[in-house]
Design a protein around this motif. Structure first.
Motif, PDB file in Angstrom:
ATOM      1  N   UNK A   1       5.444   2.656 -13.314  1.00 29.02           N
ATOM      2  CA  UNK A   1       5.829   2.608 -11.904  1.00 29.02           C
ATOM      3  C   UNK A   1       6.284   3.987 -11.444  1.00 29.02           C
ATOM      4  N   UNK A   2       7.071   4.652 -12.285  1.00 29.85           N
ATOM      5  CA  UNK A   2       7.555   5.984 -11.927  1.00 29.85           C
ATOM      6  C   UNK A   2       6.395   6.957 -11.731  1.00 29.85           C
ATOM      7  N   UNK A   3       5.414   6.909 -12.634  1.00 31.42           N
ATOM      8  CA  UNK A   3       4.252   7.790 -12.525  1.00 31.42           C
ATOM      9  C   UNK A   3       3.447   7.452 -11.269  1.00 31.42           C
ATOM     10  N   UNK A   4       3.234   6.158 -11.012  1.00 33.10           N
ATOM     11  CA  UNK A   4       2.478   5.739  -9.831  1.00 33.10           C
ATOM     12  C   UNK A   4       3.164   6.196  -8.551  1.00 33.10           C
ATOM     13  N   UNK A   5       4.490   6.065  -8.523  1.00 29.76           N
ATOM     14  CA  UNK A   5       5.250   6.481  -7.339  1.00 29.76           C
ATOM     15  C   UNK A   5       5.191   7.996  -7.173  1.00 29.76           C
ATOM     16  N   UNK A   6       5.416   8.725  -8.260  1.00 28.33           N
ATOM     17  CA  UNK A   6       5.408  10.170  -8.183  1.00 28.33           C
ATOM     18  C   UNK A   6       4.049  10.746  -7.841  1.00 28.33           C
ATOM     19  N   UNK A   7       2.976  10.053  -8.235  1.00 27.94           N
ATOM     20  CA  UNK A   7       1.627  10.560  -8.028  1.00 27.94           C
ATOM     21  C   UNK A   7       0.990  10.062  -6.736  1.00 27.94           C
ATOM     22  N   UNK A   8       1.187   8.774  -6.446  1.00 21.35           N
ATOM     23  CA  UNK A   8       0.484   8.163  -5.313  1.00 21.35           C
ATOM     24  C   UNK A   8       1.390   7.702  -4.173  1.00 21.35           C
ATOM     25  N   UNK A   9       2.696   7.682  -4.387  1.00 21.77           N
ATOM     26  CA  UNK A   9       3.597   7.256  -3.317  1.00 21.77           C
ATOM     27  C   UNK A   9       4.254   5.929  -3.608  1.00 21.77           C
ATOM     28  N   UNK A  10       5.423   5.740  -3.019  1.00 18.30           N
ATOM     29  CA  UNK A  10       6.261   4.590  -3.351  1.00 18.30           C
ATOM     30  C   UNK A  10       5.723   3.272  -2.800  1.00 18.30           C
ATOM     31  N   UNK A  11       4.908   3.325  -1.746  1.00 21.63           N
ATOM     32  CA  UNK A  11       4.359   2.095  -1.163  1.00 21.63           C
ATOM     33  C   UNK A  11       2.862   1.955  -1.462  1.00 21.63           C
ATOM     34  N   UNK A  12       2.376   2.675  -2.455  1.00 24.29           N
ATOM     35  CA  UNK A  12       0.944   2.652  -2.770  1.00 24.29           C
ATOM     36  C   UNK A  12       0.537   1.391  -3.509  1.00 24.29           C
ATOM     37  N   UNK A  13      -0.765   1.127  -3.513  1.00 29.18           N
ATOM     38  CA  UNK A  13      -1.289   0.000  -4.277  1.00 29.18           C
ATOM     39  C   UNK A  13      -1.104   0.210  -5.767  1.00 29.18           C
ATOM     40  N   UNK A  14      -1.144   1.463  -6.201  1.00 25.74           N
ATOM     41  CA  UNK A  14      -0.920   1.766  -7.612  1.00 25.74           C
ATOM     42  C   UNK A  14       0.484   1.356  -8.041  1.00 25.74           C
ATOM     43  N   UNK A  15       1.471   1.626  -7.171  1.00 24.60           N
ATOM     44  CA  UNK A  15       2.844   1.227  -7.480  1.00 24.60           C
ATOM     45  C   UNK A  15       2.984  -0.288  -7.473  1.00 24.60           C
ATOM     46  N   UNK A  16       2.293  -0.957  -6.542  1.00 31.82           N
ATOM     47  CA  UNK A  16       2.346  -2.421  -6.482  1.00 31.82           C
ATOM     48  C   UNK A  16       1.825  -3.023  -7.777  1.00 31.82           C
ATOM     49  N   UNK A  17       0.737  -2.460  -8.327  1.00 28.69           N
ATOM     50  CA  UNK A  17       0.188  -2.974  -9.583  1.00 28.69           C
ATOM     51  C   UNK A  17       1.222  -2.892 -10.696  1.00 28.69           C
ATOM     52  N   UNK A  18       1.990  -1.810 -10.709  1.00 34.83           N
ATOM     53  CA  UNK A  18       3.041  -1.686 -11.714  1.00 34.83           C
ATOM     54  C   UNK A  18       4.172  -2.666 -11.488  1.00 34.83           C
ATOM     55  N   UNK A  19       4.521  -2.903 -10.227  1.00 34.73           N
ATOM     56  CA  UNK A  19       5.612  -3.821  -9.895  1.00 34.73           C
ATOM     57  C   UNK A  19       5.272  -5.254 -10.294  1.00 34.73           C
ATOM     58  N   UNK A  20       4.009  -5.631 -10.153  1.00 39.81           N
ATOM     59  CA  UNK A  20       3.595  -6.982 -10.538  1.00 39.81           C
ATOM     60  C   UNK A  20       3.734  -7.167 -12.049  1.00 39.81           C
ATOM     61  N   UNK A  21       3.685  -6.069 -12.806  1.00 35.91           N
ATOM     62  CA  UNK A  21       3.748  -6.137 -14.256  1.00 35.91           C
ATOM     63  C   UNK A  21       4.903  -6.937 -14.817  1.00 35.91           C
TER      64      UNK A  21
END
Length: 363
Positions: free
Chosen positions: A311-331
């Protein structure tokens, strides 16, 4: 994260867990619900939190993750690495499962099941690269795995992630898709952004944990460190995790509640990943001649993922509200119930396939 000691075969594991650890799933679900409620009640909250950054890293999320990971890494007995690494079967099997099979399996599942959702697919691939270093202690203790083996595997995974996460991220998100004729990740992807996230969210607590144990044992001794100091800082790992989950679900609340089908599609490859990795690791461990306790440690570390780092990498790379971060949050939403269920599967497998092994739990 867990504050319990090496399992005693004649004592219930659950009875020796702290209240925080015993009701872990309840606290996590409550944190998720609170985060969703905050996100829906205060629509401007995500923008406000997203604005608090240093070097493109969210300060609130960073605080939660660092508070969560430091106590876990302070528990690792770094001096025990040589003893456990002497078991070549365990080490080779764990390294192959974690750093060859795991990332490749998640890459395959993400492309197979999410071919039309590139943001979620990228988020899951990042999850596959983040090997479990935190909550695995809880699952391992519940299943009566070898705690020292788990601790050493966690330490090795920690070091490997600092060194290899950025390289593997570059390979699986840009190089391999190009070789296979698949679309690569957006040009916004940054190799150095991933390296920075790993160094901040993993390197800092890893160094802090190592120094804390080394200096603490040198000054007061191991008995004081493990029986007095660790129980005091242990609960902060769960507090940090819950704080982070509340923030993440507050930031992603609208996306989660408004896109239930997307959440379900993200959950499917995660579920398949947990089952395949755990089942395959147990079978291979048995065939390799490992006892039940070590087999369980190998399987739990192979099946779990470090969603906090992903999640930290997804947020730092793609943004805190990105779909990449959402995928991590669902984890964590999927991991908690699935890994709890796999604890019971492990105990059943121990009684059935490791009959007579003294490390098989009796409860």
């Amino acid at each position: 994260m867990s504050t319990i000691t090496q399992p005693d075969q004649h004592e219930s594991v659950i009875s020796r867990m702290s209240v925080l650890d015993r009701f872990l799933a309840v606290w996590i679900l409550a944190a998720m619900a609170l985060g969703l409620l905050l996100g829906r009640t205060f629509p401007g909250l995500n923008a406000a939190l997203d604005s608090i950054k240093i070097a493109n890293i969210s300060v609130p999320i960073a605080i939660g993750l660092l508070v969560m990971m430091y106590p876990v890494l302070a528990k690792v007995r770094y001096t025990e690495i040589n003893r456990v690494t002497g078991d070549r079967k365990l080490m080779v099997l764990s390294l192959v499962l974690n750093w060859l099979v795991g990332p490749a399996l998640m890459f395959s599942l993400a492309w197979l099941l999410l071919p039309d959702l590139p943001e979620y697919r990228t988020g899951l691939i990042i999850v596959g690269l983040a090997r479990c270093i935190a909550m695995v202690f809880i699952w391992n203790d519940l299943a009566c795995g070898d705690r020292e083996a788990a601790a050493v595997l966690v330490a090795i995974n920690s070091v490997f992630q600092v060194l290899m996460f950025g390289v593997l991220g570059w390979f699986y998100l840009q190089i391999l898709p190009g070789w296979l004729g698949l679309s690569t990740t957006s040009a916004e992807f940054s190799f150095w952004a991933i390296v920075l996230s790993v160094v901040v969210f993993l390197g800092i607590p890893l160094v802090a944990g190592y120094l804390t144990r080394t200096l603490g044992e040198r000054a007061k001794g191991r008995e004081w460190y493990e029986e007095k100091f660790l129980p005091k800082i242990g609960p902060w790992a769960l507090i940090g995790l819950l704080f982070t989950i509340v923030l993440l679900f507050a930031l992603q609340g609208e996306a989660i509640t408004s896109q239930p089908l997307a959440v379900a599609r993200i959950a499917l490859p995660l579920l398949a990943y947990f089952v395949v990795m755990f089942g395959g690791a147990m079978v291979l461990s048995k065939l390799s001649g490992l006892n039940y306790a070590k087999s369980t440690s190998v399987s739990m570390t192979a099946a779990g993922n470090n969603f906090e780092l992903a999640i930290a990498v997804a947020i730092g790379t793609f943004g805190i509200t990105s779909g990449q971060a959402l995928a991590g949050v669902v984890g964590p939403l999927i991991e908690v119930p699935v890994l709890v269920a796999l604890v019971y599967v492990a105990k059943w497998a121990g009684r059935k396939f490791w009959a007579g092994d003294p490390t098989v739990p009796v409860d």
